[in-house]
Design an enzyme around this catalytic site. Structure first.
Site, PDB file in Angstrom:
ATOM      1  CG  HIS A   1      -1.995   1.043   1.119  1.00 46.53           C
ATOM      2  ND1 HIS A   1      -1.781   2.364   1.439  1.00 46.53           N
ATOM      3  CD2 HIS A   1      -3.278   0.974   0.690  1.00 46.53           C
ATOM      4  CE1 HIS A   1      -2.880   3.054   1.217  1.00 46.53           C
ATOM      5  NE2 HIS A   1      -3.804   2.241   0.762  1.00 46.53           N
TER       6      HIS A   1
ATOM      7  CD  GLU B   1      -5.667   2.677  -2.993  1.00 48.22           C
ATOM      8  OE1 GLU B   1      -6.823   2.614  -2.594  1.00 48.22           O
ATOM      9  OE2 GLU B   1      -4.682   2.630  -2.232  1.00 48.22           O
TER      10      GLU B   1
HETATM   11  O1  LIG Z   1      -5.924   3.982   0.352  1.00 50.73           O
HETATM   12  C1  LIG Z   1      -7.064   3.706   0.063  1.00 50.73           C
HETATM   13  C2  LIG Z   1      -7.577   2.326   0.124  1.00 50.73           C
HETATM   14  O2  LIG Z   1      -6.548   1.419   0.256  1.00 50.73           O
HETATM   15  C3  LIG Z   1      -8.016   4.742  -0.351  1.00 50.73           C
HETATM   16  O3  LIG Z   1      -8.162   5.648   0.656  1.00 50.73           O
HETATM   17  P1  LIG Z   1      -9.340   6.734   0.567  1.00 50.73           P
HETATM   18  O4  LIG Z   1     -10.581   5.983   0.197  1.00 50.73           O
HETATM   19  O5  LIG Z   1      -9.381   7.336   1.922  1.00 50.73           O
HETATM   20  O6  LIG Z   1      -8.937   7.706  -0.498  1.00 50.73           O
END
Ligand SMILES: O=C(CO)COP(=O)(O)O
Length: 229
Positions: free
Chosen positions: A93, A141
């Site tokens: 992550h 992400e």
């Molecule tokens: O890091 C995330 C999920 O792993 C996403 O975070 P948010 O939904 O707070 O933007």
């Protein structure tokens, strides 16, 4: 219908552990059952055992270390999360990055243990190389949108479409999109753009009414998947 994949990352919010985590998990379980959609929750390691006893949700760790049994103080091994009741784990992550060789080693070990894996990455260029390591899914992400309330599906739709093109080069790996997902519409759009599901944290963990938020996400995810088929 292939169900959409909804992954809720509890991170380390105040309600990510203890009684509050049980309460929120029970609400999520209710929605999962009502809609007949499995939901993944990635929880602090200290909560894996307790939550696996309390709810019928797919429980993931948020990270595992790739070291083997031995003198490694503070390490959380794939074997340990499995023993505690986890079905899998996030890896790499943005808030818990590991090296490529560590991702590879952790994935190999997790596969041998029958654990599922979701590898997080921050750019679509990395989708193909990491998909070749055969995790169950990749979660893309853009870090600048994490926790921002500005959804990847609206702000950077091209990240999702390019990631989807890349993941298709390796059959059998799912593509999830996350960062800033806030509304059902954000979820709908991510799936319309080709994602198999979404990853979310703050919109659920910081919500006054998390049940309502998750229900909106699930309903829109189902709608988007139905429309795609
Ligand atoms: O890091 C995330 C999920 O792993 C996403 O975070 P948010 O939904 O707070 O933007």
């Amino acid at each position: 219908m292939k169900p959409p994949i909804i992954l809720i990352n509890y991170k380390a919010y105040e309600n990510s552990y203890g009684e509050k985590a049980i309460e929120i998990s029970k609400k999520i379980e209710k929605i999962s059952k009502n809609y007949g959609i499995p939901i993944i929750i990635s929880v602090p390691a200290t909560m894996i055992y307790k939550l696996s006893q309390e709810v019928e949700l797919i429980i993931y760790a948020q990270h595992v270390d790739s070291v083997r049994h031995g003198a490694h103080t503070g390490s959380i091994l794939p074997e340990m999360i499995k023993d505690s009741g986890a079905k899998g784990s996030l890896l790499n992550h943005s808030e818990k990055k590991i090296r490529l060789d560590e991702i590879h080693e952790a994935l190999t070990r997790m596969k041998n243990l029958g654990l599922e894996s979701v590898v997080c990455i921050d750019s679509y260029e990395l989708v193909h190389p990491l998909a070749l390591l055969k995790p169950d899914a990749i979660l893309i992400e853009p870090p600048e949108l994490i926790g921002s309330g500005r959804a990847v599906s609206k702000e950077r739709p091209e990240v999702i479409t390019k990631a989807v093109d890349e993941v298709k080069k390796v059959p059998g790996v799912y593509l999830l999109a996350g960062a800033g997902i806030t509304t059902g519409e954000d979820v709908y759009k991510a799936i319309q753009l080709g994602a198999d599901g979404i990853g979310v944290a703050s919109a659920v963990m910081k919500a006054e009414n998390p049940e309502k938020v998750v229900e909106d996400f699930v309903a829109n995810a189902i709608k988007a998947i139905d429309k795609r088929q």
